[in-house]
Design a protein around this motif. Structure first.
Motif, PDB file in Angstrom:
ATOM      1  N   ALA A  73       0.834  -1.202   0.000  1.00  0.00           N
ATOM      2  CA  ALA A  73       0.000   0.000   0.000  1.00  0.00           C
ATOM      3  C   ALA A  73       0.868   1.251   0.000  1.00  0.00           C
ATOM      4  O   ALA A  73       0.578   2.223  -0.711  1.00  0.00           O
ATOM      5  CB  ALA A  73      -0.917  -0.004   1.214  1.00  0.00           C
ATOM      6  N   GLY A  76       2.134   1.700  -3.356  1.00  0.00           N
ATOM      7  CA  GLY A  76       1.083   2.192  -4.229  1.00  0.00           C
ATOM      8  C   GLY A  76       0.843   3.673  -4.069  1.00  0.00           C
ATOM      9  O   GLY A  76       0.708   4.407  -5.055  1.00  0.00           O
ATOM     10  N   VAL A  77       0.822   4.138  -2.808  1.00  0.00           N
ATOM     11  CA  VAL A  77       0.625   5.573  -2.562  1.00  0.00           C
ATOM     12  C   VAL A  77       1.769   6.373  -3.176  1.00  0.00           C
ATOM     13  O   VAL A  77       1.558   7.401  -3.822  1.00  0.00           O
ATOM     14  CB  VAL A  77       0.508   5.842  -1.043  1.00  0.00           C
ATOM     15  CG1 VAL A  77       0.562   7.317  -0.763  1.00  0.00           C
ATOM     16  CG2 VAL A  77      -0.785   5.279  -0.524  1.00  0.00           C
ATOM     17  N   ILE A  80       1.293   6.395  -7.042  1.00  0.00           N
ATOM     18  CA  ILE A  80       0.215   7.258  -7.540  1.00  0.00           C
ATOM     19  C   ILE A  80       0.600   8.730  -7.396  1.00  0.00           C
ATOM     20  O   ILE A  80       0.338   9.544  -8.266  1.00  0.00           O
ATOM     21  CB  ILE A  80      -1.088   6.954  -6.776  1.00  0.00           C
ATOM     22  CG1 ILE A  80      -1.537   5.525  -7.060  1.00  0.00           C
ATOM     23  CG2 ILE A  80      -2.178   7.905  -7.196  1.00  0.00           C
ATOM     24  CD1 ILE A  80      -2.660   5.080  -6.183  1.00  0.00           C
TER      25      ILE A  80
END
Lengths: 230, 109
Positions: A73, A76-77, A80
């Motif tokens: 996660a 992913g942050v 992005i």
């Protein structure tokens, strides 16, 4: 309107099904686990806190993937939010609104106490309420208070992410050590018939690694959010 | 009675997910569903008079520690899901200029 009414009727039907299934509650849930853990939990895992005993010994495989999900996660942050960090001259969100002086002063007093309390919760995870995940969150909060004290101190999120990857590797290595001592993967590496107090070595080291990993992950996520503000 | 109340919390979250027009509110509703799940699982193990599962001395009447250990997983995963969803919200706002579902489904900038 008809949509909402039909939705409410559907949800009421689900509630009705749930209530009827709860009437035979003993089919869903019984006391066997509670009796097993309160009798064997301490001697098997060496942990006074049974919750820590479960997630670091009986269900260690589960906790490993939980830590992996946190790592994924955070990555992913980062992925992005990456473009705006480099391309645009991003300013911090807190910078725009002036922090009150009182808040800054109290943050300076509270910061070491919070850090100490977080480390206490991590290290005493097998003796008192707490553990790696909870203590890591407290340590992360303490580090985040630093942003209020001095906004110019920035964190290099990519370096944080690299450290976190190595910590996860360390978690996997320590939990695989039991293959050589006990003959099975993902459990305590100290033999089962050893003195109970020695088993705390494994629990404390795992708690410290998990705590550092969670703290770094949360700091990285929060920094990525702060850099989005413009 | 208590498991039913926490199940109602889950249903409220699902209802909010179905009718909310704002992405941020949808993220809130996911959090509400998660909170209801945590309450439900903790209710399974707990009973009146049960102590916290820390064996400071032998023979204590402690509650079942397994649901609590499972819920640690839920809390961590829930926080990661919330952070990812909020970061996506920021990106969607920068791309479409709005966080209403209606505007996004139309697809115009």
């Amino acid at each position: 309107m008809i949509k909402k009414i039909s939705l409410i009727l559907l949800l009421l039907f689900i509630l009705f099904v749930f209530i009827t299934s709860m009437s035979s509650f003993s089919d869903i849930y019984n006391n066997a686990g509670k009796i097993f853990f309160s009798q064997n939990g301490y001697t098997d895992t060496g942990s006074v806190n049974l919750v820590t005993g479960i997630y670091l010994d009986y269900r260690l495989f589960d906790s490993l993937f939980e830590a992996a999900i946190l790592l994924i996660a955070v990555s992913g942050v980062m992925l992005i939010s990456e473009h705006t960090i480099d391309e645009k001259n991003a300013t911090f969100m807190i910078d725009k609104q002036k922090t009150p002086e009182l808040f800054v002063t109290f943050s300076r007093i509270l910061y070491p106490i919070m850090l100490l309390f977080g480390i206490y919760v991590i290290v005493n995870g097998h003796l008192s309420p707490g553990g790696g995940f909870q203590g890591g969150a407290i340590v992360a909060t303490a580090i985040l208070i630093l942003y209020y004290i001095d906004i110019r101190k920035t964190v290099d999120v990519h370096r944080v992410l690299t450290i976190e990857k190595f910590l996860f590797l360390g978690l996997v290595v320590i939990s695989s050590l039991s293959f050589f001592t006990r003959g099975e993967l993902f459990t305590n590496f100290i033999p089962l018939d050893a003195n109970i107090e020695y088993k705390a070595i494994f629990l404390t080291s795992m708690n410290i690694l998990i705590g550092a990993k969670v703290a770094l992950g949360l700091v990285a996520i929060f920094t990525a959010f702060l850099k989005e503000g413009r | 009675m208590n498991p039913i109340l926490s199940f109602i919390v889950i249903l409220i979250g699902i209802y909010g997910l179905a009718i909310s027009k704002n992405i941020i509110k949808s993220v809130f509703c996911i959090t509400i569903v998660e909170a209801g799940t945590i309450l439900l699982f903790l209710n399974f193990g707990a009973y009146e008079g049960g102590l916290i599962p820390i064996l400071t001395s032998l023979g204590l009447d402690v509650v079942d520690p397994l649901p609590q250990a499972l819920m640690i997983t839920t809390i961590v995963i829930g926080s990661t899901i919330t952070s990812l969803a909020l970061m996506l919200c920021i990106k969607i706002f920068h791309h479409y200029g709005s966080i209403e579902w209606k505007v996004i489904f139309k697809g115009d900038k």
